[in-house]
Design a protein around this motif. Sequence first.
Motif, PDB file in Angstrom:
ATOM      1  N   GLY A   1       0.750  -1.143  -0.095  1.00  0.00           N
ATOM      2  CA  GLY A   1       0.484   0.031  -0.066  1.00  0.00           C
ATOM      3  C   GLY A   1       1.014   1.314   0.052  1.00  0.00           C
ATOM      4  O   GLY A   1       0.418   2.063  -0.034  1.00  0.00           O
ATOM      5  N   PHE A   2       2.251   0.989  -0.033  1.00  0.00           N
ATOM      6  CA  PHE A   2       2.802   2.208  -0.124  1.00  0.00           C
ATOM      7  C   PHE A   2       4.005   2.165  -1.626  1.00  0.00           C
ATOM      8  O   PHE A   2       3.999   1.123  -1.849  1.00  0.00           O
ATOM      9  N   SER A   3       4.520   4.055  -1.937  1.00  0.00           N
ATOM     10  CA  SER A   3       5.181   3.588  -2.603  1.00  0.00           C
ATOM     11  C   SER A   3       6.895   2.302  -2.474  1.00  0.00           C
ATOM     12  O   SER A   3       6.716   2.628  -1.374  1.00  0.00           O
ATOM     13  N   LEU A   4       7.071   2.098  -3.830  1.00  0.00           N
ATOM     14  CA  LEU A   4       8.289   1.975  -3.478  1.00  0.00           C
ATOM     15  C   LEU A   4       9.819   2.684  -2.347  1.00  0.00           C
ATOM     16  O   LEU A   4       9.739   3.997  -3.169  1.00  0.00           O
TER      17      LEU A   4
ATOM     18  N   GLN B   1       8.445   6.319   1.821  1.00  0.00           N
ATOM     19  CA  GLN B   1       7.345   6.279   1.000  1.00  0.00           C
ATOM     20  C   GLN B   1       6.141   7.127   1.452  1.00  0.00           C
ATOM     21  O   GLN B   1       6.328   6.845   2.579  1.00  0.00           O
ATOM     22  N   GLY B   2       5.009   7.224   0.820  1.00  0.00           N
ATOM     23  CA  GLY B   2       3.946   7.614   1.175  1.00  0.00           C
ATOM     24  C   GLY B   2       2.796   6.298   0.443  1.00  0.00           C
ATOM     25  O   GLY B   2       2.946   5.741  -0.477  1.00  0.00           O
ATOM     26  N   PRO B   3       1.879   6.584   1.312  1.00  0.00           N
ATOM     27  CA  PRO B   3       0.457   5.347   0.930  1.00  0.00           C
ATOM     28  C   PRO B   3      -0.378   5.877   0.302  1.00  0.00           C
ATOM     29  O   PRO B   3      -0.514   7.155  -0.629  1.00  0.00           O
ATOM     30  N   TYR B   4      -0.220   4.914  -0.788  1.00  0.00           N
ATOM     31  CA  TYR B   4      -1.516   4.981  -2.304  1.00  0.00           C
ATOM     32  C   TYR B   4      -2.943   5.719  -1.390  1.00  0.00           C
ATOM     33  O   TYR B   4      -3.167   4.993  -0.509  1.00  0.00           O
ATOM     34  N   MET B   5      -4.029   6.060  -2.099  1.00  0.00           N
ATOM     35  CA  MET B   5      -5.099   6.398  -1.720  1.00  0.00           C
ATOM     36  C   MET B   5      -6.175   4.754  -2.271  1.00  0.00           C
ATOM     37  O   MET B   5      -5.050   4.573  -3.597  1.00  0.00           O
ATOM     38  N   LYS B   6      -7.140   4.797  -2.038  1.00  0.00           N
ATOM     39  CA  LYS B   6      -8.178   4.361  -2.454  1.00  0.00           C
ATOM     40  C   LYS B   6      -8.237   3.965  -3.885  1.00  0.00           C
ATOM     41  O   LYS B   6      -8.276   2.717  -4.222  1.00  0.00           O
TER      42      LYS B   6
END
Length: 432
Positions: A35-38, A406-411
């Motif tokens: 759920g997070f960027s690489l 790393q940042g979280p992806y939105m839904k």
Amino acid sequence: MTAVNLAPTKRGFPAGFSEERLDETRQLLDTRRTGFSLEAPFYTDDHLFNLDMQAIFGQSWVFACSVAEIPEPGDYVTLDYGPYSLIVLRTDDGGVNVLHNVCRHRGARVLTADNGTTGNLVCGYHSWTYSPEGDLIHASAPGEMEFDKACYSLKRAHGKIVAGLVFLCLAEEPPADFDDTARIFEPYVAPHELAKTKVAYQQNIVEEANWKLVMENNRECYHCDGHPELACALFPTWGLTDETIPPHLEDVWDRNQQAQASLEYRCRRYGLPYEVVEELDTRVAGIRISRESLDGQGESFSADGRRLVKKLLGDLPDFRLGRCSMHLQPNSWFHLLGDHVVTFTVLPINAHRTLVRTTWLVADDAVEGVDYDLETLTHTWKQTNLQDKNFVELCQRGAMSPVYEQGPYMKSEYQVEAFINWYVTRMREHVG
């Protein structure tokens, strides 16, 4: 970028890939946060880029071009990505030969143009000459001893055509599930009859960003407010659901739902598939395909949704067919409309540079200036591509910062997560 010989060693990895670096890669893969960027090295590191070229672009079926780009026997395109250079050549029987563009004499590029027409393939350095199948047929010089020409054919790769789309694979044993994926998308693509189209325009843009950032950007519409030209026809609610629609898009969402219902009614009437098939990370040859409504008149990527070309493609019965949208892992996406088709192929250059090739196809009997205006036809995606180039370059510069995390992806970015999960899975399979 440090050059690395990608020829595999006995252990299966290219020379120059140390066990220590491979262990670091395994650790990065094993600690990837769902759920997070690489982590930054996946976007910036030369070692990981070279592994991408071996594990992803050296093993997957890669979209190369459409048959409209090589319509006649002897027509060819050349593709360069990473350390590879390939020739995709149309054969007399309507198939394709895929040959490594490396002369067997001293390694010179055999064909240097991006595209063209040829009979035999002649290396410009010492005139070694090959047949369209890659067989060496001439390599003589006065006073030279004869040698076995059969041992010096051009090296071949796999190639195939599905519904007018041309794919290649460099692996000795290509992924077996591509045929299953092809059976999924062929009924969607075939009615557009790409064999009866021609190239109206092709745009090459070099984006100063890692190829994965290019693909991630394409897999979401969270940023679509930054595409004003595209938003005229493409509903900016793509990827959203009833639960995730923000208040300012509720009216657009309702209009989209009504347009989609009308489109699906027409598709059932005409016998065209429209259902969403989404297997982006559940198969090696990952895919997402559907037929989706467009805003306005629902015909094309124009300011009012009206057709941009007067000629219908193939045997399609109606211009009001929205867009057939297809994503294929690892490097391509497509928009197939009633009046034209746009193909996109992503070709990595190095860890921080990527070529994005966009090709507009129209009916082969459509006449520029009569049936379509070229600038109007290409305007929306030319502008969108430039905007996307800016977005991914911003991300690349951020990934190179020492403070990047790393940042979280939105839904709504679930397809980005699916792409990254697919990528991580392929890399884990490769490095063990």
